[in-house]
Structure formats: structure tokens, C-alpha cells
Scaffold this motif. Structure first.
Motif, PDB file in Angstrom:
ATOM      1  N   GLN A 161       7.931 -16.300  15.237  1.00 59.13           N
ATOM      2  CA  GLN A 161       6.967 -16.831  16.209  1.00 59.13           C
ATOM      3  C   GLN A 161       6.743 -15.829  17.330  1.00 59.13           C
ATOM      4  O   GLN A 161       5.612 -15.570  17.754  1.00 59.13           O
ATOM      5  N   GLU A 162       7.833 -15.252  17.784  1.00 60.35           N
ATOM      6  CA  GLU A 162       7.761 -14.278  18.876  1.00 60.35           C
ATOM      7  C   GLU A 162       7.059 -12.998  18.390  1.00 60.35           C
ATOM      8  O   GLU A 162       6.131 -12.499  19.032  1.00 60.35           O
ATOM      9  N   ALA A 163       7.484 -12.492  17.241  1.00 57.32           N
ATOM     10  CA  ALA A 163       6.932 -11.235  16.705  1.00 57.32           C
ATOM     11  C   ALA A 163       5.428 -11.386  16.443  1.00 57.32           C
ATOM     12  O   ALA A 163       4.649 -10.464  16.703  1.00 57.32           O
ATOM     13  N   GLY A 164       5.045 -12.544  15.948  1.00 62.69           N
ATOM     14  CA  GLY A 164       3.638 -12.776  15.632  1.00 62.69           C
ATOM     15  C   GLY A 164       2.778 -12.862  16.883  1.00 62.69           C
ATOM     16  O   GLY A 164       1.652 -12.373  16.913  1.00 62.69           O
ATOM     17  N   ALA A 165       3.316 -13.469  17.929  1.00 62.76           N
ATOM     18  CA  ALA A 165       2.556 -13.573  19.185  1.00 62.76           C
ATOM     19  C   ALA A 165       2.449 -12.197  19.844  1.00 62.76           C
ATOM     20  O   ALA A 165       1.379 -11.804  20.326  1.00 62.76           O
ATOM     21  N   ILE A 166       3.540 -11.440  19.845  1.00 65.20           N
ATOM     22  CA  ILE A 166       3.516 -10.104  20.473  1.00 65.20           C
ATOM     23  C   ILE A 166       2.533  -9.195  19.732  1.00 65.20           C
ATOM     24  O   ILE A 166       1.805  -8.413  20.337  1.00 65.20           O
ATOM     25  N   ALA A 167       2.484  -9.318  18.402  1.00 66.19           N
ATOM     26  CA  ALA A 167       1.606  -8.455  17.597  1.00 66.19           C
ATOM     27  C   ALA A 167       0.160  -8.504  18.089  1.00 66.19           C
ATOM     28  O   ALA A 167      -0.533  -7.489  18.116  1.00 66.19           O
ATOM     29  N   LEU A 168      -0.266  -9.682  18.497  1.00 62.07           N
ATOM     30  CA  LEU A 168      -1.671  -9.857  18.849  1.00 62.07           C
ATOM     31  C   LEU A 168      -2.039  -9.104  20.132  1.00 62.07           C
ATOM     32  O   LEU A 168      -3.218  -8.885  20.403  1.00 62.07           O
ATOM     33  N   GLU A 169      -1.025  -8.699  20.898  1.00 60.93           N
ATOM     34  CA  GLU A 169      -1.300  -7.874  22.084  1.00 60.93           C
ATOM     35  C   GLU A 169      -1.684  -6.449  21.675  1.00 60.93           C
ATOM     36  O   GLU A 169      -2.123  -5.658  22.504  1.00 60.93           O
ATOM     37  N   PHE A 170      -1.480  -6.114  20.410  1.00 58.84           N
ATOM     38  CA  PHE A 170      -1.781  -4.760  19.925  1.00 58.84           C
ATOM     39  C   PHE A 170      -3.031  -4.741  19.055  1.00 58.84           C
ATOM     40  O   PHE A 170      -3.147  -3.953  18.130  1.00 58.84           O
ATOM     41  N   ARG A 171      -3.949  -5.605  19.385  1.00 56.07           N
ATOM     42  CA  ARG A 171      -5.158  -5.731  18.586  1.00 56.07           C
ATOM     43  C   ARG A 171      -5.956  -4.418  18.518  1.00 56.07           C
ATOM     44  O   ARG A 171      -6.491  -4.063  17.471  1.00 56.07           O
ATOM     45  N   ALA A 172      -6.007  -3.697  19.620  1.00 61.40           N
ATOM     46  CA  ALA A 172      -6.776  -2.447  19.626  1.00 61.40           C
ATOM     47  C   ALA A 172      -6.191  -1.462  18.607  1.00 61.40           C
ATOM     48  O   ALA A 172      -6.932  -0.767  17.911  1.00 61.40           O
ATOM     49  N   ASP A 173      -4.846  -1.407  18.515  1.00 61.10           N
ATOM     50  CA  ASP A 173      -4.216  -0.524  17.517  1.00 61.10           C
ATOM     51  C   ASP A 173      -4.600  -0.955  16.112  1.00 61.10           C
ATOM     52  O   ASP A 173      -4.895  -0.129  15.245  1.00 61.10           O
ATOM     53  N   MET A 174      -4.579  -2.279  15.886  1.00 60.00           N
ATOM     54  CA  MET A 174      -4.941  -2.795  14.565  1.00 60.00           C
ATOM     55  C   MET A 174      -6.378  -2.394  14.237  1.00 60.00           C
ATOM     56  O   MET A 174      -6.663  -1.890  13.148  1.00 60.00           O
ATOM     57  N   GLU A 175      -7.266  -2.560  15.208  1.00 56.99           N
ATOM     58  CA  GLU A 175      -8.681  -2.266  14.927  1.00 56.99           C
ATOM     59  C   GLU A 175      -8.899  -0.783  14.658  1.00 56.99           C
ATOM     60  O   GLU A 175      -9.705  -0.410  13.804  1.00 56.99           O
ATOM     61  N   ARG A 176      -8.146   0.060  15.347  1.00 55.79           N
ATOM     62  CA  ARG A 176      -8.250   1.492  15.102  1.00 55.79           C
ATOM     63  C   ARG A 176      -7.783   1.819  13.679  1.00 55.79           C
ATOM     64  O   ARG A 176      -8.427   2.581  12.960  1.00 55.79           O
ATOM     65  N   ALA A 177      -6.674   1.212  13.267  1.00 55.65           N
ATOM     66  CA  ALA A 177      -6.168   1.458  11.905  1.00 55.65           C
ATOM     67  C   ALA A 177      -7.180   0.965  10.870  1.00 55.65           C
ATOM     68  O   ALA A 177      -7.437   1.639   9.860  1.00 55.65           O
ATOM     69  N   VAL A 178      -7.766  -0.200  11.124  1.00 53.51           N
ATOM     70  CA  VAL A 178      -8.756  -0.758  10.196  1.00 53.51           C
ATOM     71  C   VAL A 178      -9.965   0.183  10.094  1.00 53.51           C
ATOM     72  O   VAL A 178     -10.429   0.487   8.992  1.00 53.51           O
ATOM     73  N   ASP A 179     -10.443   0.693  11.224  1.00 56.74           N
ATOM     74  CA  ASP A 179     -11.580   1.623  11.197  1.00 56.74           C
ATOM     75  C   ASP A 179     -11.259   2.854  10.358  1.00 56.74           C
ATOM     76  O   ASP A 179     -12.097   3.332   9.583  1.00 56.74           O
ATOM     77  N   GLY A 180     -10.047   3.366  10.528  1.00 60.00           N
ATOM     78  CA  GLY A 180      -9.638   4.553   9.765  1.00 60.00           C
ATOM     79  C   GLY A 180      -9.633   4.264   8.275  1.00 60.00           C
ATOM     80  O   GLY A 180     -10.095   5.080   7.464  1.00 60.00           O
ATOM     81  N   ILE A 181      -9.142   3.092   7.893  1.00 57.62           N
ATOM     82  CA  ILE A 181      -9.075   2.743   6.468  1.00 57.62           C
ATOM     83  C   ILE A 181     -10.487   2.541   5.907  1.00 57.62           C
ATOM     84  O   ILE A 181     -10.790   2.966   4.793  1.00 57.62           O
ATOM     85  N   VAL A 182     -11.353   1.923   6.705  1.00 62.84           N
ATOM     86  CA  VAL A 182     -12.727   1.711   6.234  1.00 62.84           C
ATOM     87  C   VAL A 182     -13.417   3.057   5.994  1.00 62.84           C
ATOM     88  O   VAL A 182     -14.104   3.244   4.981  1.00 62.84           O
ATOM     89  N   SER A 183     -13.194   4.042   6.869  1.00 63.41           N
ATOM     90  CA  SER A 183     -13.876   5.318   6.628  1.00 63.41           C
ATOM     91  C   SER A 183     -13.248   6.044   5.433  1.00 63.41           C
ATOM     92  O   SER A 183     -13.954   6.696   4.663  1.00 63.41           O
ATOM     93  N   GLU A 184     -11.943   5.903   5.248  1.00 66.16           N
ATOM     94  CA  GLU A 184     -11.319   6.454   4.037  1.00 66.16           C
ATOM     95  C   GLU A 184     -11.838   5.761   2.774  1.00 66.16           C
ATOM     96  O   GLU A 184     -12.027   6.390   1.736  1.00 66.16           O
ATOM     97  N   ARG A 185     -12.047   4.452   2.876  1.00 62.66           N
ATOM     98  CA  ARG A 185     -12.589   3.713   1.717  1.00 62.66           C
ATOM     99  C   ARG A 185     -13.949   4.285   1.315  1.00 62.66           C
ATOM    100  O   ARG A 185     -14.222   4.481   0.131  1.00 62.66           O
ATOM    101  N   ARG A 186     -14.777   4.582   2.308  1.00 62.56           N
ATOM    102  CA  ARG A 186     -16.097   5.162   2.006  1.00 62.56           C
ATOM    103  C   ARG A 186     -15.934   6.517   1.329  1.00 62.56           C
ATOM    104  O   ARG A 186     -16.641   6.849   0.381  1.00 62.56           O
ATOM    105  N   ARG A 187     -14.983   7.298   1.820  1.00 65.00           N
ATOM    106  CA  ARG A 187     -14.764   8.634   1.262  1.00 65.00           C
ATOM    107  C   ARG A 187     -14.288   8.530  -0.193  1.00 65.00           C
ATOM    108  O   ARG A 187     -14.781   9.224  -1.079  1.00 65.00           O
TER     109      ARG A 187
END
Ligand SMILES: *Cc1c(COP(=O)(O)O)cnc(C)c1O
Length: 353
Positions: free
Chosen positions: A249-275
Motif C-alpha cells: 500500500q505504501e510502495a504503491g502510493a509513493i510510486a505515484l509521486e514519480f509519475r513524471a519519471d514513468m511518463e519519460r520512460a513510456v515516451d522513450g519506449i514509444v519512440s523505440e517501438r516506432r524505430r
């Protein structure tokens, strides 16, 4: 005395298998190639010190629920979380499925929908996706009318094809007598739209999400759905008490404070997917239009099994879907780090040219 025979409730399935082979490049289970942010791990370690492990956790996981609700700009009573979205799906079946009830799904799709239906004694009526791996509206209407389901599953982006259903398909299904429409958005953040905005009171729709893919936390085992409070309350009444441990419960709530990191990783994967998709265009394979972190592809000349084996010999592991219905000769590759993707593309090029 003898060990009893297990219940005969797996139908033609024999359980969920994702073969692991010892290789250097593992691109077979759609995990993130990246670790979660180190700052998250540190915060979780600190939080561990102040948990009362002698006590049961907060049964209603109020802090986590509120944190998830905030992400979606909805109240905590619109959120149900469990140990992976698979457990969310199972709780949906325990609540709305069961003997005498039917679930509709559209093949080829995520095998666990069918498996959990079987294990919970729910009948399955399957519609067929078209060759582009999308759900034809006429097929959706026909199957729902035939089946009178209490649950209808739309996996979007769909595993294993990566294809996304248009908004119109979800809206059409919600307008039919399709029971509760479950949009499985395990890969939602990789895609161009989300059904989450359609969730509303008295609308028979829930959207499931997971920490396993976009959040880089498959090891945490945490997933959730957002849906009408009436549905959430029904799920709460059926899930095991204290199913979410205090640390999660704690780990899951804390994770959401790092949303910007998640979105950056997702963007990187999406551009790799295109490649990777562009590279696949050059080596003579058929591909599907993916909005997830993986690509389904079918070699045109060499049989899928042979390609899979040849990749393993080059220390690259992908998912072999060649024996799955409608997916003859198909393989599914997860997008990894740029280096891993290069290894995959180089190996595949060597095998096919
Ligand atoms: C990976 C996956 C899940 C499972 O997620 P967990 O949260 O790890 O249980 C659910 N649905 C689909 C379509 C997936 O591909």
C-alpha cells in the motif's frame, strides 16, 4: 488416503505459461526494461521502518486509494486495487461471473481473461477480431446478443496484437446489454486514448490498470480499476480481507509521486517501438499496428517456431505465439532498451535474410 483430483475447470487450457530461457536479451513478457526510480526504492525502504508489521494493514487501503483516485481526478470510492490487475480481474469474476453466467471476449486476446473465467466457473462466449486484430462492431453486437453476458472484456491495447480499439467500439458495447464492460488497459499509458474518461455513475464500465508495465513494477504485484462506486463496493465485499499488505500500500502510493519519471520512460519506449516497427518493415515480416510496449509480427517465409529457436540461439528471447489460434507463425517482441532492441533487430535480420 490419496490426494484428490483437482477440479476439472481449466477447459482446454492448462494454466498460464510464459517459458523462461536463460538468455542475454529477454523480450518475452512485456516488462519494462528499466528499474523504477532509485528515489522510489529509497522512500519505500524508509517507509518500511515505520510500518506496524504486527498489525493487519488498513483493510480499505485509504492512502493508496486516494493517491490512485487523485491520478484520475476521481474520489477514492471509484478505485479498487488488488495484487496485480489479474487479481482485479479475478475479483470481477467472483463478483459478476460464476456458474450460470457468461463472459464475452474477443480472440485473439489476453489468455488470462478466459482462464479466470474457467477457474471461476463462468461460461465464455468468444467473438472474433478481424485480420487487423480489431473488434468489428457487427461482431460485437452479434456476440453480445447471443450471449447475454454479465461481463464483456475489451483488451485495449490488446495483448498480443498491441492494437487499440476506437472509442466508438467501447461506447457501442456500453450501449448494448453487454453486462459490465471491462476495458483492460494494462498498456494504457502507451496508447493514444483511454476509456477512463467514459467511466461514470450508472455506466456499466470499468477500466483496469497495472503497475507491472508502464510503472516498471511487475515485481510489486499491484493493479487497480476505476469504476462506479456501486461496482467498487460490490468488489470490496467479495475480495479477501486485508488482501493488500501494508508495504505494498505504501510502495504503491509513493510510486505515484514519480509519475513524471514513468511518463519519460513510456515516451522513450514509444519512440523505440516506432524505430523497431520501421526496422521490421525492412526484413520481410507482417506486423500489426501496436500502441503498447510490444509488437506482434509474422515472418512471411520462415516458420515462426524456427525463427523463435534461431533467435534463442542468438540469445534473444521473444514470445512464441505460433501455436495460438489465429496466430500461426506469429511472434511477439517486447520493446527493451535501445541496445536490446538492436540485438533483436540484428538477430532477426540475420535469421531472415
Ligand atoms: C500483463 C497484463 C496484465 C497483468 O497484469 P498484472 O497487473 O501484472 O497482473 C493484465 N492484462 C493484460 C492485457 C496484460 O498484458
Amino acid at each position: 488416503m490419496a490426494i484428490p483430483t483437482p477440479a476439472d475447470n481449466l477447459g482446454e487450457l492448462s494454466g498460464y505459461h510464459s517459458p523462461q530461457v536463460d538468455v542475454e536479451v529477454r523480450l518475452n513478457t512485456n516488462e519494462s526494461p528499466f528499474q523504477p526510480p532509485p528515489a522510489w526504492s529509497r522512500r519505500v525502504a524508509e517507509a518500511t521502518a515505520s510500518i506496524d508489521f504486527n498489525r493487519y494493514p488498513d483493510r480499505g487501503y485509504a492512502r493508496l486509494r486516494k493517491a490512485i483516485g487523485d491520478q484520475h481526478r476521481i474520489g477514492p470510492d471509484w478505485v479498487f486495487a488488488a495484487n496485480g490487475s489479474n487479481e482485479v480481474l479475478q475479483t470481477l469474476f467472483h463478483t459478476y461471473g460464476g456458474s450460470g453466467r457468461t463472459a464475452v471476449l474477443f480472440e485473439p486476446t489476453y489468455a488470462m481473461h478466459r482462464q479466470i473465467a474457467y477457474v471461476t466457473g463462468t461460461s465464455v462466449v468468444a467473438g472474433e477480431r478481424d485480420d487487423d486484430m480489431r473488434i468489428p462492431l457487427a461482431e460485437a453486437t452479434r456476440v453480445v446478443a447471443d450471449a447475454s453476458p454479465s461481463l464483456t472484456f475489451v483488451c485495449s491495447p490488446n495483448n498480443p496484437s498491441g492494437t487499440v480499439e476506437p472509442r466508438e467500439t467501447v461506447e457501442t458495447l456500453v450501449g448494448l446489454d453487454a453486462g459490465l464492460v471491462v476495458v483492460d488497459e494494462a498498456y494504457g499509458q502507451f496508447a493514444s486514448w483511454t476509456a477512463a474518461d467514459l467511466v461514470d455513475v450508472e455506466v456499466p464500465l470499468v477500466v483496469t490498470r497495472t503497475y507491472s508495465k508502464t510503472w516498471s513494477m511487475a515485481g510489486l504485484r499491484l493493479g487497480y480499476l476505476i469504476g462506479p462506486p456501486e461496482v467498487v463496493a460490490a468488489l470490496d465485499a467479495r475480495v479477501l480481507p486485508y488482501h493488500l499488505d501494508a508495504l505494498k500500500q505504501e510502495a504503491g502510493a509513493i510510486a505515484l509521486e514519480f509519475r513524471a519519471d514513468m511518463e519519460r520512460a513510456v515516451d522513450g519506449i514509444v519512440s523505440e517501438r516506432r524505430r523497431v516497427l520501421a526496422a521490421l518493415g525492412g526484413v520481410g515480416v507482417e506486423t500489426w499496428d501496436s500502441e503498447a510496449n510490444f509488437i506482434l509480427f509474422r515472418p512471411r517465409v520462415v516458420p515462426g517456431d524456427e525463427v523463435w529457436q534461431a533467435l534463442v540461439e542468438r540469445s534473444v528471447l521473444v514470445r512464441n505465439c505460433s501455436s495460438w489460434p489465429r496466430l500461426a507463425d506469429c511472434l511477439r517482441v517486447t520493446i527493451g532498451t535501445p541496445e536490446e532492441n538492436d540485438r533483436f533487430v540484428d538477430a532477426l535480420t540475420e535469421v531472415l535474410t
